[in-house]
Design a protein around this motif. Structure first.
Motif, PDB file in Angstrom:
ATOM      1  N   LYS A 272       0.821  -1.209   0.000  1.00  0.00           N
ATOM      2  CA  LYS A 272       0.000   0.000   0.000  1.00  0.00           C
ATOM      3  C   LYS A 272       0.861   1.269   0.000  1.00  0.00           C
ATOM      4  N   ASP A 273       2.133   1.106   0.382  1.00  0.00           N
ATOM      5  CA  ASP A 273       3.042   2.256   0.452  1.00  0.00           C
ATOM      6  C   ASP A 273       3.926   2.285  -0.800  1.00  0.00           C
ATOM      7  N   PHE A 274       3.429   2.929  -1.844  1.00  0.00           N
ATOM      8  CA  PHE A 274       4.160   2.998  -3.110  1.00  0.00           C
ATOM      9  C   PHE A 274       5.080   4.224  -3.060  1.00  0.00           C
ATOM     10  N   ASP A 275       6.382   3.988  -2.784  1.00  0.00           N
ATOM     11  CA  ASP A 275       7.244   5.169  -2.642  1.00  0.00           C
ATOM     12  C   ASP A 275       8.133   5.416  -3.859  1.00  0.00           C
ATOM     13  N   SER A 333       1.925   7.107   5.013  1.00  0.00           N
ATOM     14  CA  SER A 333       2.577   6.010   4.287  1.00  0.00           C
ATOM     15  C   SER A 333       1.677   5.382   3.227  1.00  0.00           C
ATOM     16  N   ASN A 334       0.392   5.293   3.505  1.00  0.00           N
ATOM     17  CA  ASN A 334      -0.520   4.617   2.578  1.00  0.00           C
ATOM     18  C   ASN A 334      -1.420   5.564   1.786  1.00  0.00           C
ATOM     19  N   SER A 338       1.972   7.991  -0.574  1.00  0.00           N
ATOM     20  CA  SER A 338       1.964   6.835  -1.470  1.00  0.00           C
ATOM     21  C   SER A 338       1.599   7.246  -2.897  1.00  0.00           C
ATOM     22  N   ARG A 340      -0.100   6.636  -5.446  1.00  0.00           N
ATOM     23  CA  ARG A 340      -1.271   5.892  -5.916  1.00  0.00           C
ATOM     24  C   ARG A 340      -1.657   6.355  -7.318  1.00  0.00           C
ATOM     25  N   ILE A 569       9.445   6.540   2.580  1.00  0.00           N
ATOM     26  CA  ILE A 569       8.246   6.175   3.345  1.00  0.00           C
ATOM     27  C   ILE A 569       8.602   5.158   4.421  1.00  0.00           C
TER      28      ILE A 569
END
Length: 715
Positions: A272-275, A333-334, A338, A340, A569
């Protein structure tokens, strides 16, 4: 006999007292009368004993005779500082910081020190052919203040049995300090005092984790065991909730706009944390603009705020088998940070102009805004690479082609190709493992890895090579590097000796260096049963990678400059790198290296704790998975050897257990430290690393996260 032991003990104590006098007065000379006076000794016979002990200390090369009858200490540095490493007996070894020989400390001389504590040790006078021994005189730094265990309650008292094997005593809890925990529950306990006379540990329960055996309880217990947080402070969560998700127009105006460039993320399916995100744009027939876009966490997390302090304290996200314990609150973080898909996101980017041969023609670093077109899982991206069909297929294929060229160049310069099998579990809703499977790196994984390595390397070079300064005399500004030292020669020689049994030669050939030799071995062993054990042992020859302001390069990657820029993140050092990079891009002065070195040490320590916790959670699930298989027989390979027995890794599921030397009843086995083998004294039967065995599981102990095996036969 009793009297003799008492006299011997008194003589040893006298010798230690004399030794202490000289430790405390290392620069002066003393005669036996002065020493006697300082000890309060006045009787002639006892003073003669002092004289005899002084003579012994000269023979031990602890004292020197300066002039006749006068003595001075020559054993400089007999006070040592080191880290406690407990052993099963309750005694310990202290590993000195200066790299000198380990000091044995018996349990009575530990002075309340626990495993991992940094202590000051008084080294005793060493007799010939004996091991160094000493006693703890001061605890410099506690490794932990809290312990995890099971609460036991009797009619008379309550006590906690610690989970860790490194505390040999129960921790007694006053009746009003149990925090209403029930018998058999897992708790976190704080040591409050130590009763020296009764040698009793006293503590108080500070948190109740829950019922023993429940998945959530056990995962929280693992986090607490390694002094890692398992919950988030409400005040920090509340501060995160106040951060606006709206991006002001003036902020967008300051940034390079990549919102109309093909951009995507590739991450694990459950992430869920796309950094990080990649973008690609064709400039001409053989020229591409490739953007490596990293979440701009420091735009939202300002220095010295509650969120920043909590992030620094944690230093890293922790990845257990069934969960992620994030470094930053989930709103950040999410959600906010993130990357998204189909949302405007703020980034700090490294943008490269590259040709088809992966040669960099130009580069740029700065703040950007992106809007990701698509979120891929690794599996989805791999399907597109395999079939050539799907959304953004041409962009993925081109990036993969360039990534392969980058990887090829990296290996040619000595970067080591560690591609270890990752153990994963299928879990039911209650966290119970249903099956074990192995995750291997595919091209989609390697694609992302290669561009992250590139960004990290080039950011480090920008500062380390003074590329922002025009002066030839410019000195590198303080920065945080990811460093990796050379392999330990002794460990590498042992590794080279071990792999010979598989027909492998780890000796560097003509025009090969050590890293290229390791790559050759790793390539040869791929797909063979011995792959995991050989790769594991190769990794053990390596030094640990650390954070430091003192750049020594990264041996494993064969990079002279390397940092961590790409995961802010989940890693605090990356946040520091973003702040320093921003400062220096704007022409700011260098910062204090001493201040940032302390941050590096903290981050390295927390990273190690997180890795230990992850391994502990895997071990717990492995034992839980096999607990219903007690009595069954499996094929395995010896993965470790000690004087306590042999460790065996089951081939089918990579679960590791131990065959105790006490259960090897067909002979009396001795451990050969030099050759790293167990040898039967009568039969001369040998067990060594890599040997294949049939083993039977005799016990699965979830409390200790331990599998016990017995040998059925040697294959």
């Amino acid at each position: 006999m009793i009297k003799k032991r008492k006299v011997g003990s008194q003589m040893l104590e006298l010798k230690k007292m004399i030794q202490n006098i000289f430790f405390n007065n290392p620069k002066i000379t003393l005669n036996y009368k002065q020493v006697s006076e300082m000890l309060g000794i006045v009787k002639k016979k006892e003073m003669e004993t002092v004289q005899n002990k002084l003579t012994e200390l000269v023979e031990d090369k602890f004292l020197a005779v300066v002039i006749k009858g006068r003595y001075k200490m020559i054993a400089a540095g007999a006070y040592l500082v080191g880290t406690v490493e407990m052993i099963a007996s309750g005694s310990a070894f202290v590993i000195p910081e200066d790299g000198s020989e380990d000091i044995f400390v018996s349990a009575p001389n530990l002075k309340h020190a626990f495993n991992g504590d940094v202590v000051k040790v008084l080294q005793f006078v060493r007799r010939k052919s004996s091991r160094p021994e000493g006693e703890v005189v001061d605890i410099v730094k506690r490794n932990r203040n809290f312990f995890v265990g099971t609460l036991e309650i009797t009619e008379r008292q309550a006590f906690v049995v610690a989970d860790t094997k490194n505390i040999q005593r129960n921790i007694f809890i006053p009746s009003d300090k149990t925090k209403e925990a029930k018998k058999g529950q897992k708790v976190v306990v704080k040591i409050s005092s130590w009763d020296d006379k009764k040698r009793v540990l006293l503590g108080e329960v500070v948190d109740v984790l829950g019922d023993k055996g429940e998945n959530n309880t056990e995962m929280h217990a693992i986090l607490a065991e390694f002094n890692l947080p398992y919950s988030y402070p409400e005040a920090v969560i509340n501060e995160a909730e106040k951060i606006s998700q709206t991006i002001p127009a003036d902020e967008i105006a300051k940034r390079k706009d990549f919102r109309n460039v093909a951009t995507f993320t590739i991450d694990p399916a459950d992430a869920k944390d796309f950094d990080d995100a990649l973008s690609i744009r064709k400039l001409n027939e053989n020229l591409w603009e490739i953007g490596i876009h990293i979440a701009d966490v420091t735009h939202y997390v300002l220095p010295d705020t509650l969120i920043d302090q909590e992030g620094y304290n944690r230093a890293t996200s922790v990845y257990l088998v069934d969960r992620v314990v994030p470094m930053l609150p989930e709103r950040l973080s999410n959600f906010l940070c993130s990357l998204r898909p189909n949302e405007d996101k703020l980034c700090f980017s490294a943008v490269f102009t590259m040709n088809d041969e992966a040669t960099i023609k130009d580069k740029w670093f700065g703040r950007t805004i992106i809007n990701s077109n698509r979120r891929f899982s690794y599996e989805e991206a791999q399907t597109i690479l395999d079939t050539g069909e799907g959304e953004l297929s041409q962009e993925l294929i081109k990036l993969n082609e360039i990534a392969k060229k980058l990887r090829e160049k990296r290996y040619k310069t000595g970067s080591i190709d560690f591609d270890r099998i990752e153990i994963k579990f299928d879990l039911d809703p209650n966290g119970k493992p249903l099956s074990v499977f192995f995750k291997e790196s595919t091209d989609s994984n390697k694609l992302i890895e290669e561009f992250m390595l590139l960004a990290n390397k080039k950011v480090a070079e920008l500062i380390g090579k003074c590329e922002l300064d025009n002066s030839r005399k410019a000195q590198p500004k303080t920065f945080i590097y990811r460093i990796h030292d050379l392999p330990n020669p002794d460990k590498y020689n042992a590794f080279a000796k071990f792999v010979r049994k598989f027909g492998l030669d780890a000796t560097p050939k003509r025009k090969e260096n050590v890293s290229q030799s390791i790559n050759r071995i790793l390539e040869t062993i791929k797909g063979r049963n011995e792959q995991n054990i050989v790769e594991t042992l190769a990794i053990r020859t390596m030094a640990k990678a650390l954070y430091s302001t003192k750049n020594i390069g990264h041996y494993g990657l064969a990079f002279k400059h390397y940092t961590h820029f790409t995961s802010p993140i989940r890693r605090y050092p990356d946040m520091i790198v973003h702040r320093l990079l921003s400062r220096y891009l704007e022409g700011g002065k260098s910062v204090s290296s001493e201040h940032y070195e302390q941050k590096c040490e903290h981050s390295s320590e927390m990273e190690q704790r997180a890795a230990d916790a992850e391994r502990a959670s895997i071990k717990y699930k492995q034992v839980e998975f096999l607990k219903d298989n007690v009595g069954q027989i499996f094929s395995g390979v010896i993965s470790g050897i000690s004087d306590k027995g042999i460790f065996v890794e089951i081939e089918d599921n990579k679960c590791e257990g131990m065959v105790s030397i006490r259960d090897m009843t067909d002979d009396y086995y001795s451990f050969d430290h030099e050759k790293y083998i167990l040898r039967g004294n009568r039969t001369r039967k040998m067990y060594q690393l890599g040997d294949k065995l049939k083993i039977k599981i005799t016990r699965a102990n979830l409390e200790k996260r331990q599998l016990d095996f017995v040998i059925v036969n040697k294959q």
